[in-house]
Design a protein around this motif. Structure first.
Motif, short mmCIF file in Angstrom:
data_model
loop_
_atom_site.label_atom_id
_atom_site.label_comp_id
_atom_site.label_asym_id
_atom_site.label_seq_id
_atom_site.Cartn_x
_atom_site.Cartn_y
_atom_site.Cartn_z
N ASN A 12 0.96 -1.19 -0.32
CA ASN A 12 -0.25 -0.50 0.02
C ASN A 12 0.87 1.41 0.03
OD1 ASN A 12 -2.50 -0.94 0.22
ND2 ASN A 12 -1.99 -1.21 2.45
N PHE A 13 2.09 1.19 0.02
CA PHE A 13 3.56 2.20 -0.17
C PHE A 13 4.49 2.17 -0.71
CE2 PHE A 13 1.08 2.13 4.12
CZ PHE A 13 0.85 3.48 5.12
N ALA A 14 4.71 3.22 -1.17
CA ALA A 14 5.53 2.93 -2.46
C ALA A 14 6.97 3.32 -1.15
CB ALA A 14 5.69 4.59 -3.29
N GLU A 15 8.44 2.78 -1.34
CA GLU A 15 9.19 3.20 -0.95
C GLU A 15 10.24 3.00 -1.13
OE1 GLU A 15 11.64 0.11 2.76
OE2 GLU A 15 9.77 -0.28 1.71
N THR A 16 10.99 4.83 -0.81
CA THR A 16 12.67 5.11 -1.54
C THR A 16 13.12 3.99 -1.02
OG1 THR A 16 13.55 6.19 0.41
CG2 THR A 16 11.98 7.20 -1.35
N GLN A 17 14.73 4.02 -1.84
CA GLN A 17 15.94 3.72 -1.39
C GLN A 17 16.31 3.53 -0.60
OE1 GLN A 17 18.64 4.89 -4.60
NE2 GLN A 17 17.72 3.52 -6.51
N VAL A 22 5.94 5.86 1.72
CA VAL A 22 4.76 7.08 1.68
C VAL A 22 3.40 6.58 0.99
CG1 VAL A 22 4.17 9.68 0.31
CG2 VAL A 22 6.31 9.04 0.88
N SER A 23 2.93 6.63 1.30
CA SER A 23 1.78 5.99 1.49
C SER A 23 1.05 6.57 -0.02
CB SER A 23 0.05 6.26 2.61
OG SER A 23 -1.51 5.79 1.61
N ARG A 24 0.30 5.55 -1.10
CA ARG A 24 0.14 5.59 -2.54
C ARG A 24 -2.09 6.57 -2.29
NH1 ARG A 24 3.22 2.58 -5.57
NH2 ARG A 24 3.74 0.73 -4.68
N ASN A 25 -1.78 7.20 -0.56
CA ASN A 25 -3.21 7.56 -0.63
C ASN A 25 -2.57 8.84 0.26
OD1 ASN A 25 -4.85 5.61 -2.08
ND2 ASN A 25 -4.97 4.62 -0.32
N SER A 26 -2.07 9.28 -0.14
CA SER A 26 -1.26 10.81 0.84
C SER A 26 -0.81 11.67 -0.76
CB SER A 26 0.40 10.18 1.25
OG SER A 26 1.35 9.77 0.55
N VAL A 27 -1.16 12.78 0.02
CA VAL A 27 -0.69 14.26 -1.45
C VAL A 27 0.40 14.70 -0.55
CG1 VAL A 27 -1.52 15.84 -2.06
CG2 VAL A 27 -3.30 14.07 -1.45
N ILE A 42 4.55 8.01 5.66
CA ILE A 42 3.39 8.90 5.53
C ILE A 42 2.16 8.24 5.27
CG2 ILE A 42 2.50 11.17 4.53
CD1 ILE A 42 5.15 12.23 4.42
N PHE A 43 1.07 8.10 6.17
CA PHE A 43 0.03 7.45 6.10
C PHE A 43 -0.85 7.72 4.79
CE2 PHE A 43 1.69 6.01 9.60
CZ PHE A 43 1.78 4.24 9.52
N GLY A 44 -1.86 6.84 4.78
CA GLY A 44 -3.08 7.35 3.60
C GLY A 44 -3.29 9.12 3.99
N GLY A 45 -4.31 10.09 3.10
CA GLY A 45 -4.96 10.50 3.27
C GLY A 45 -4.11 12.09 4.11
N ALA A 46 -2.58 12.11 4.54
CA ALA A 46 -1.97 12.77 4.77
C ALA A 46 -1.40 14.17 3.46
CB ALA A 46 -1.02 12.63 5.59
N ILE A 47 -1.61 15.31 3.98
CA ILE A 47 -1.26 16.21 2.96
C ILE A 47 -0.34 16.94 3.25
CG2 ILE A 47 -1.78 18.50 2.25
CD1 ILE A 47 -5.07 17.09 2.94
N VAL A 48 0.67 16.96 2.70
CA VAL A 48 2.49 17.84 3.10
C VAL A 48 1.78 18.82 1.82
CG1 VAL A 48 4.82 17.47 3.16
CG2 VAL A 48 3.00 15.40 3.57
#
Length: 218
Positions: A12-17, A22-27, A42-48
């Motif tokens: 459910n998350f993208a992971e960097t090297q 980072v959740s695919r549902n975050s902005v 960073i969880f789903g629904g979070a906005i940065v």
């Protein structure tokens, strides 16, 4: 304060090297100006809001579901500008809190449904209780517990608190499951005692980061 954190499938998350998750549902607005030291989740629904100004997040920090990180605005000579926002290491921000602080030190806990007003400065090793509202420009001293509306200092934390908070943040990160593990059990992590318990739940809550190089950009 207790955070209920689901064990979540990594798919459910993208992971960097460097291990940022980072959740695919975050902005992430203005992703080029959002930097993480590593092991940030960073969880789903979070906005940065990196589109407003730079947002810098330390290692092993957790941005919970529906949390909003918004760099603080300031009027200078009649013009509104946004200052950069800095969040330290081992910081846990729980569900649905709105953060407009200028800076948050390391080893800080911010509970659910909090509002941190424009330009606030939260020093290292502090706790903001659930549903608290820090008015604009508030400075929270080290080892303080703030609570209420408006939030006021209600108690102090022990000198060992930074060690406890670091252990909590690292444990939270390690709770992230592999794709072949079940994602419908809970990790109930006590932010006061660092104790765990299991229960049933759905799959959206705080996730942990992985060690990253300094100023890792998402």
């Amino acid at each position: 304060m207790e955070a209920t954190l689901n064990i979540i499938d990594r798919t459910n998350f993208a992971e960097t090297q460097t291990g940022n998750r980072v959740s695919r549902n975050s902005v992430l607005c203005g992703a080029r100006q959002i930097k993480a030291e590593g092991k940030t989740t960073i969880f789903g629904g979070a906005i940065v809001r990196g589109d407003l100004s730079a947002v810098n997040i330390g290692k092993f920090s957790f941005i919970g579901p529906q949390v909003v990180l918004r760099p603080p605005a300031k009027v200078v000579k009649g013009t509104m500008i946004h200052l950069q926002q800095t969040i330290g290491d081992y910081v846990v921000i729980e569900d649905a809190s709105i953060i407009e602080a200028a800076s948050i030190g390391s080893c800080v806990q911010i509970g659910k449904n909090c509002i941190i007003g424009k330009g606030c400065i939260i020093k290292e090793s502090c706790r903001i209780e659930d549903n608290s509202v820090l008015v604009a420009e508030t400075v929270v001293p080290p080892f303080s517990v703030f609570s209420g509306f408006p939030a006021q200092r209600v108690s102090e934390l022990p000198e060992c608190f930074p060690l406890i908070q670091k252990d909590i943040a690292i444990s939270l990160y390690k709770s992230f499951t592999n794709p072949n593990q079940s994602s419908n059990s809970n990790l109930n992590q006590s932010l006061n005692s660092n104790s765990n318990s299991n229960s049933n739940s759905n799959s959206n809550s705080i996730q942990r980061p992985t060690l990253a190089a300094p100023n890792q950009t998402f």
